[in-house]
Each structure stands twice: as structure tokens, then as C-alpha cells.
Design a protein around this motif. Structure first.
Motif, mmCIF file in Angstrom:
data_model
loop_
_atom_site.group_PDB
_atom_site.id
_atom_site.type_symbol
_atom_site.label_atom_id
_atom_site.label_comp_id
_atom_site.label_asym_id
_atom_site.label_seq_id
_atom_site.Cartn_x
_atom_site.Cartn_y
_atom_site.Cartn_z
ATOM 1 N N GLU A 1 0.828 -1.206 0.000
ATOM 2 C CA GLU A 1 0.000 0.000 0.000
ATOM 3 C C GLU A 1 0.863 1.258 0.000
ATOM 4 O OE1 GLU A 1 -3.832 1.865 2.375
ATOM 5 O OE2 GLU A 1 -2.311 0.772 3.537
ATOM 6 N N GLU A 2 1.943 1.258 0.785
ATOM 7 C CA GLU A 2 2.822 2.423 0.829
ATOM 8 C C GLU A 2 3.427 2.694 -0.546
ATOM 9 O OE1 GLU A 2 5.615 2.481 4.057
ATOM 10 O OE2 GLU A 2 4.164 1.646 5.488
ATOM 11 N N TYR A 3 3.948 1.646 -1.181
ATOM 12 C CA TYR A 3 4.572 1.852 -2.489
ATOM 13 C C TYR A 3 3.549 2.243 -3.555
ATOM 14 C CZ TYR A 3 9.221 0.604 -1.045
ATOM 15 O OH TYR A 3 10.446 0.636 -0.422
ATOM 16 N N GLN A 4 2.361 1.697 -3.487
ATOM 17 C CA GLN A 4 1.336 2.085 -4.454
ATOM 18 C C GLN A 4 0.976 3.562 -4.319
ATOM 19 O OE1 GLN A 4 -1.640 -0.905 -3.508
ATOM 20 N NE2 GLN A 4 -1.149 -2.067 -5.363
ATOM 21 N N LEU A 5 0.917 4.070 -3.091
ATOM 22 C CA LEU A 5 0.602 5.475 -2.890
ATOM 23 C C LEU A 5 1.721 6.377 -3.401
ATOM 24 C CD1 LEU A 5 -1.081 5.283 0.619
ATOM 25 C CD2 LEU A 5 -2.182 5.900 -1.538
ATOM 26 N N PHE A 6 2.953 5.972 -3.206
ATOM 27 C CA PHE A 6 4.060 6.776 -3.739
ATOM 28 C C PHE A 6 4.128 6.674 -5.263
ATOM 29 C CE2 PHE A 6 5.462 6.929 0.648
ATOM 30 C CZ PHE A 6 5.951 8.234 0.726
ATOM 31 N N TYR A 7 3.732 5.546 -5.801
ATOM 32 C CA TYR A 7 3.635 5.418 -7.261
ATOM 33 C C TYR A 7 2.579 6.382 -7.786
ATOM 34 C CZ TYR A 7 3.228 3.229 -11.867
ATOM 35 O OH TYR A 7 3.204 3.004 -13.217
ATOM 36 N N GLN A 8 1.445 6.449 -7.110
ATOM 37 C CA GLN A 8 0.389 7.366 -7.519
ATOM 38 C C GLN A 8 0.824 8.828 -7.389
ATOM 39 O OE1 GLN A 8 -3.052 6.230 -5.159
ATOM 40 N NE2 GLN A 8 -2.870 4.093 -5.836
ATOM 41 N N ALA A 9 1.783 9.088 -6.502
ATOM 42 C CA ALA A 9 2.314 10.445 -6.346
ATOM 43 C C ALA A 9 3.341 10.792 -7.417
ATOM 44 C CB ALA A 9 2.932 10.608 -4.958
ATOM 45 N N GLY A 10 3.638 9.837 -8.308
ATOM 46 C CA GLY A 10 4.524 10.134 -9.432
ATOM 47 C C GLY A 10 5.847 9.410 -9.439
ATOM 48 N N CYS A 11 6.148 8.603 -8.423
ATOM 49 C CA CYS A 11 7.425 7.887 -8.363
ATOM 50 C C CYS A 11 7.321 6.582 -9.166
ATOM 51 C CB CYS A 11 7.792 7.579 -6.921
ATOM 52 S SG CYS A 11 7.872 9.043 -5.862
ATOM 53 N N ARG A 12 8.294 6.341 -10.022
ATOM 54 C CA ARG A 12 8.256 5.156 -10.867
ATOM 55 C C ARG A 12 9.397 4.179 -10.572
ATOM 56 N NH1 ARG A 12 4.065 6.800 -10.987
ATOM 57 N NH2 ARG A 12 2.698 7.347 -12.730
ATOM 58 N N ARG A 13 10.402 4.636 -9.869
ATOM 59 C CA ARG A 13 11.492 3.761 -9.424
ATOM 60 C C ARG A 13 11.770 4.061 -7.958
ATOM 61 N NH1 ARG A 13 16.338 3.884 -13.772
ATOM 62 N NH2 ARG A 13 15.900 6.113 -13.902
ATOM 63 N N PHE A 14 12.361 3.076 -7.272
ATOM 64 C CA PHE A 14 12.554 3.224 -5.840
ATOM 65 C C PHE A 14 13.915 2.673 -5.420
ATOM 66 C CE2 PHE A 14 8.030 2.896 -6.611
ATOM 67 C CZ PHE A 14 7.501 3.940 -5.864
ATOM 68 N N SER A 15 14.437 3.252 -4.336
ATOM 69 C CA SER A 15 15.640 2.732 -3.689
ATOM 70 C C SER A 15 15.226 2.199 -2.323
ATOM 71 C CB SER A 15 16.682 3.846 -3.531
ATOM 72 O OG SER A 15 17.771 3.410 -2.761
ATOM 73 N N ILE A 16 15.608 0.948 -2.023
ATOM 74 C CA ILE A 16 15.149 0.322 -0.781
ATOM 75 C C ILE A 16 16.316 -0.296 -0.026
ATOM 76 C CG2 ILE A 16 12.936 -0.196 -1.879
ATOM 77 C CD1 ILE A 16 13.756 -3.178 -1.790
ATOM 78 N N ARG A 17 16.069 -0.529 1.247
ATOM 79 C CA ARG A 17 16.947 -1.361 2.062
ATOM 80 C C ARG A 17 16.120 -2.512 2.599
ATOM 81 N NH1 ARG A 17 20.136 3.340 5.523
ATOM 82 N NH2 ARG A 17 21.760 3.761 3.981
ATOM 83 N N LEU A 18 16.749 -3.666 2.706
ATOM 84 C CA LEU A 18 16.077 -4.849 3.227
ATOM 85 C C LEU A 18 16.812 -5.349 4.457
ATOM 86 C CD1 LEU A 18 15.420 -6.667 -0.159
ATOM 87 C CD2 LEU A 18 13.701 -5.601 1.302
ATOM 88 N N ALA A 19 16.061 -5.904 5.403
ATOM 89 C CA ALA A 19 16.649 -6.439 6.624
ATOM 90 C C ALA A 19 17.069 -7.888 6.402
ATOM 91 C CB ALA A 19 15.649 -6.325 7.770
ATOM 92 N N GLY A 20 17.521 -8.511 7.460
ATOM 93 C CA GLY A 20 17.915 -9.915 7.390
ATOM 94 C C GLY A 20 18.966 -10.234 8.425
ATOM 95 N N ALA A 21 18.711 -11.261 9.229
ATOM 96 C CA ALA A 21 19.665 -11.641 10.266
ATOM 97 C C ALA A 21 20.912 -12.291 9.682
ATOM 98 C CB ALA A 21 18.996 -12.595 11.259
#
Length: 328
Positions: A286-306
């Protein structure tokens, strides 16, 4: 959907202690196999109390940042398709001719896969310890970027006459494959950062996460509802200058923690103004869909992991249960 993933620093510090690069290799090659667009390193030179405090609530807060150019070269050598980036290089810390040559070399050796994310920096103590004048970081950043772009685009020796740097007859030994140069992503959340992106960038890459720890170097927090107007202003400026449209590629802040139980029960869409870095698949989507609707088409992310397996498990979830549905 193009997603750039930050190098899993948790894996790096464990490898550092063991004198191995196995975890990083497995994580990055796993990202490539999962269809991610790119991987980026982060830039800091010296350890800082500010950095520790900003990540004080995380299990792996004691992060270490490897030197950007050598790490990018290693990542290029162990991958075939992934874009290899830095997000973001603190421009005032280093002389621009050497930086331009380093990126041109990485771009050449990787077959044109380098992405250059840059910013003026923020960490008060790191600036002081490196003897770089923090109060001049904006001017240094602007002139150094001009130097880098001029050297990348040049077909012969060039001269440069600025306030902070001057030279005559300079030409890089190795030029970039991507012409006139690698994509330049401008980091920072301020209006000055956006204006810099308008002037010289291919993209603006703000950090859209609300850090709860406030440091002396903190800038403003950009909200989702502000993005359309900010980008409309930016692209009017670009059009008037005869430049192509500017892209907004936001970063999600600290590593995502994908949970089984809802982290935000009852949350309304209008309350989602920044990335939360925690939630179920549906909540994150839902968060990414809302930012997509705000005009963002690519994203930079960080992922967790033990560990490597846990990191790749979360990367697999994001790649298969979130990424394909962001634009839906």
C-alpha cells in the motif's frame, strides 16, 4: 519496476570480521537472480556517533560503510546485469577529478552500469574530522559536480575556472561508457537539493523516512503529499531550460522488516506520508502504491535480514509479492 537495493551492511560487517566476502557475494548475486534493477553502496569514511545514534533501535545498528569505488568495482565483477550505484556519495569529501576518473573506470569495466548518487553530506563530526568546511559544502558540491560532468563528457582536454577549483588541459585516462556520463541522482530533501537536481541531475532521490532520532545534520522531512507540487515546480524549471523531465526516485530509509502480523492496524491512506520500514506484505505494498500514484516510478530500498538466507528470503518476498503489483 526498477528497484535499487542498498548493499546489505549487516552482511558486510559480519564478513569484515571474518575476512570474507561470501555473504555480500551471495546477497548481491541473489538480488540479480531475483530480477532487481540495481544495488548501491553507501558513503561514509569515518565512524560517527551521529550514525550510531540514528540507527540505535536496529539489531544491526553498528554498521560499517566500505569504500565506495573498490566495493563498486567488486560488485561489477561478480554481476552481469545489475546497475552498480552509490547512494549517496558525499561530494565535498574528495577531489572531483579523482572521483570522476573512478566512476568513469567503474562504468567502463561494468559495461555502462554505473549510477552516481550524490549529495553535500550532513554529518557534523565527519566533516570536522576530515577537515572539510561544512559551511561550504553546497558550493563545493555544485562546483565538483560541474567538474565531474565536464570531464565525463569531454572528447579532449578541458579547462575549468571555479571559486573552489581551477585547472587547465585536463582529460581523464579512461572515459565512461555512458555518454555524456553515468546517470546522476541528486540526494537530499531540501529545496536546495531539488534545485541542484533540476540544474545537473537525471533524478532527485530524497529519503522519505521519518527518522525519530534528531541529529545536528538533519534536514527537512519530505511528505508524500508534497511530491506532486515539488516535481511540478522542478519540471517547469527543466522545461524552461530545455532539459528532459526530472525523475523522483525516493529512498525508504532504514531496512524493511517484513512481518507476518500487521504493524499498522487501522491506518488510513492519508496517514501514509513517509515509508514506515515495517509491515506485512499488504501494508508495504500500500505504501509503495501510494508513492507510485504520487509520481514515483522507481525506488531505492533497504532490506533487513539476520543473515544471508534471511536477507534473500525478504528480497524474494519483495520481488515476487510486492514489486510486480506496485503499479497496479
Amino acid at each position: 519496476m526498477d528497484i535499487m537495493v542498498s548493499l546489505p551492511l549487516q552482511a558486510f560487517i559480519r564478513d569484515l570480521r571474518k575476512g570474507s566476502s561470501t555473504s555480500i557475494r551471495d546477497c548481491v548475486q541473489g538480488l540479480e537472480d531475483l530480477g532487481y534493477w540495481g544495488v548501491n553502496v553507501v558513503d561514509h569514511i569515518l565512524q560517527s556517533d551521529t550514525d550510531a545514534a540514528e540507527h540505535h533501535a536496529e539489531a544491526d545498528w553498528n554498521w560499517r560503510f566500505p569504500e565506495y569505488a573498490s566495493t563498486m568495482g567488486y560488485l561489477a565483477a561478480i554481476t552481469q546485469r545489475l546497475r552498480i550505484g552509490v547512494r549517496v556519495l558525499v561530494v565535498p569529501y574528495r577531489k572531483p577529478i579523482q572521483v570522476a576518473h573512478a566512476f568513469a573506470t567503474i562504468d567502463s569495466l561494468s559495461g555502462g552500469r554505473a549510477v552516481v548518487g550524490v549529495g553535500p553530506g550532513y554529518d557534523v563530526e565527519e566533516f570536522r574530522r576530515l577537515s572539510v568546511p561544512r559551511n561550504k559544502r553546497g558550493k563545493l558540491t555544485d562546483e565538483y559536480l560541474d567538474v565531474m560532468q565536464a570531464l565525463w563528457a569531454a572528447d579532449g582536454p578541458i579547462d575549468f575556472e571555479g571559486e573552489t577549483i581551477q585547472f587547465k588541459g585536463a582529460q581523464l585516462q579512461v572515459g565512461p561508457v555512458q555518454r555524456p556520463g553515468p546517470p546522476l541522482w541528486i540526494g537530499g530533501n531540501s529545496q536546495a537539493a531539488l534545485a541542484r537536481a533540476v540544474r545537473v541531475g537525471d533524478a532527485w532521490t530524497p529519503m522519505l523516512y521519518g527518522y525519530t532520532f534528531r541529529s545536528p545534520g538533519d534536514g527537512r522531512h519530505v511528505l508524500r503529499e508534497e511530491l506532486p507540487d515539488m516535481m511540478d515546480w522542478a519540471n517547469k524549471q527543466r522545461a524552461a531550460a530545455g532539459l528532459p523531465a526530472l525523475e523522483c526516485i525516493p529512498g525508504s530509509g532504514v531496512p524493511w522488516n517484513i512481518t507476518d502480523r500487521p504493524a499498522h492496524p487501522g491506518r488510513r491512506p492519508e496517514e501514509i506520508q513517509q515509508f514506515s520500514a515495517i509491515g506485512t506484505v499488504d501494508e508495504i505494498l500500500e505504501e509503495y502504491q501510494l508513492f507510485y500514484q504520487a509520481g514515483c516510478r522507481r525506488f531505492s530500498i533497504r532490506l533487513a535480514g539476520a543473515d544471508t538466507d534471511d536477507f534473500l528470503r525478504q528480497a524474494d518476498i519483495f520481488a515476487n509479492q510486492i514489486m510486480p503489483f506496485i503499479s497496479k
